[in-house]
Design a protein around this motif. Sequence first.
Motif, mmCIF file in Angstrom:
data_model
loop_
_atom_site.group_PDB
_atom_site.id
_atom_site.type_symbol
_atom_site.label_atom_id
_atom_site.label_comp_id
_atom_site.label_asym_id
_atom_site.label_seq_id
_atom_site.Cartn_x
_atom_site.Cartn_y
_atom_site.Cartn_z
ATOM 1 N N PRO B 29 16.981 59.004 2.672
ATOM 2 C CA PRO B 29 17.777 59.776 3.646
ATOM 3 C C PRO B 29 17.019 60.041 5.092
ATOM 4 O O PRO B 29 15.951 60.330 4.928
ATOM 5 N N PHE B 30 17.717 60.259 6.194
ATOM 6 C CA PHE B 30 17.091 60.460 7.421
ATOM 7 C C PHE B 30 16.748 61.910 7.402
ATOM 8 O O PHE B 30 17.550 62.704 6.943
ATOM 9 N N THR B 31 15.701 62.005 7.895
ATOM 10 C CA THR B 31 15.047 63.416 7.806
ATOM 11 C C THR B 31 14.272 63.848 9.113
ATOM 12 O O THR B 31 13.647 63.009 9.881
ATOM 13 N N ASP B 32 14.438 65.144 9.433
ATOM 14 C CA ASP B 32 13.843 65.607 10.364
ATOM 15 C C ASP B 32 12.764 66.492 9.918
ATOM 16 O O ASP B 32 13.123 67.540 8.966
ATOM 17 N N LEU B 43 15.149 68.873 7.490
ATOM 18 C CA LEU B 43 16.612 68.829 7.523
ATOM 19 C C LEU B 43 16.640 67.287 7.102
ATOM 20 O O LEU B 43 16.379 66.434 7.554
ATOM 21 N N ASP B 45 19.516 64.496 5.868
ATOM 22 C CA ASP B 45 21.091 64.063 5.879
ATOM 23 C C ASP B 45 21.450 63.620 4.361
ATOM 24 O O ASP B 45 20.980 62.547 3.959
ATOM 25 N N PRO B 47 24.872 62.937 3.101
ATOM 26 C CA PRO B 47 26.423 62.980 3.260
ATOM 27 C C PRO B 47 27.001 62.826 1.935
ATOM 28 O O PRO B 47 26.403 61.949 1.214
ATOM 29 N N GLY B 48 28.112 63.513 1.714
ATOM 30 C CA GLY B 48 28.716 63.227 0.324
ATOM 31 C C GLY B 48 28.071 64.006 -0.928
ATOM 32 O O GLY B 48 28.620 63.812 -2.057
ATOM 33 N N VAL B 49 27.220 64.756 -0.825
ATOM 34 C CA VAL B 49 26.386 65.201 -1.945
ATOM 35 C C VAL B 49 26.764 66.592 -2.187
ATOM 36 O O VAL B 49 26.725 67.509 -1.319
ATOM 37 N N LEU B 108 22.469 74.128 1.730
ATOM 38 C CA LEU B 108 23.273 72.618 2.011
ATOM 39 C C LEU B 108 24.413 73.138 2.760
ATOM 40 O O LEU B 108 25.322 73.957 2.462
ATOM 41 N N ASP B 110 27.431 70.979 5.431
ATOM 42 C CA ASP B 110 28.034 69.998 5.987
ATOM 43 C C ASP B 110 27.360 68.826 5.789
ATOM 44 O O ASP B 110 27.046 67.604 6.803
ATOM 45 N N GLY B 111 26.644 68.397 4.738
ATOM 46 C CA GLY B 111 26.072 67.407 4.318
ATOM 47 C C GLY B 111 24.652 67.154 4.650
ATOM 48 O O GLY B 111 24.029 66.212 4.725
ATOM 49 N N VAL B 112 24.015 68.410 5.107
ATOM 50 C CA VAL B 112 22.808 68.490 5.575
ATOM 51 C C VAL B 112 21.796 69.555 4.846
ATOM 52 O O VAL B 112 22.273 70.691 4.807
ATOM 53 N N LYS B 114 18.732 71.889 4.292
ATOM 54 C CA LYS B 114 17.517 72.248 4.997
ATOM 55 C C LYS B 114 16.681 72.967 4.054
ATOM 56 O O LYS B 114 17.340 73.953 3.226
#
Lengths: 146, 133
Positions: B29-32, B43, B45, B47-49, B108, B110-112, B114
């Motif tokens: 997953p894309f991560t910040d 952070l 991403d 989605p759908g989890v 969690l 909106d699919g993000v 933290k």
Amino acid sequence: MYRKVQPNYIWQEMDRLQHEMNRLNGMFRPQRQASAQSFPAINLWSNEESAVATVEIPGVKIDDLEIMITGETLTLKGSREPNSLAENAVPHRQERGCGQFIRSIKLPFLVESEKVEATLKKGVLNIQLPRANNDKPRKITVNALG
Amino acid sequence: MTDKLAQVEKSEIMDQDTEQTRDRRVFSPFTDIYETDQEILLLIDLPGVEEEDIDITLEKDILSINATVESEQLEGNSLSYAEYAIGDFHRKFRLTKMVDQESIAALLTDGVLKITLSKTSLSQTKKITVQSR
């Protein structure tokens, strides 16, 4: 006589080569998998009666999203806000993009725009697109004479 | 306009050290990652989890995130156009600073996902004032 060599010619050639390599790599991808032109990636499911578009948009708030239908085109417009963290937060890695996006895809048929419903759950947008009645295939009954 | 959102395709993990028992693709997953004086923030991403399908473990200095996604199979429909694939998410991070193992918070929205990791007092930046005579 010498031909004048354009200084950026070699880079153009490298770009072309890279593009070609990417295209070749793409050949090994499963055929149904297209690559998204831009954010966000959309999947479209359909049958005779309706279509469903699912979109992965993690981190996009429902208020920052606009869905439009024009003819057979579905347009998604929105933005992903950057994170409001403390000012002294030092970014170590930023892979998640932020900013505005707009995308359109062509639907397989005309839809009843009044009946389009969208839900956003866990970062996945689900758009229900019922087919327009006047676009549905009509069954013609054959009358036998005599 | 979309240059900041250029990365659209999920990156699939091809060479795994452990093999999957599920017949599923696995994505990284894309991560910040951000760091403040007291915390390290991640952070991710996803989605759908669903919340209950996320598994976060910290072993020594390796933080691993595992998330499973239910396949998106819509009854009576066929997939006519696909730009993304459904798969599980897996990623490991090596934490360079000592973090307080007891206070790891995950949220969690909106699919993000933290993840907030508190730094231990040892690893927090200390300001030393220089005194003059």
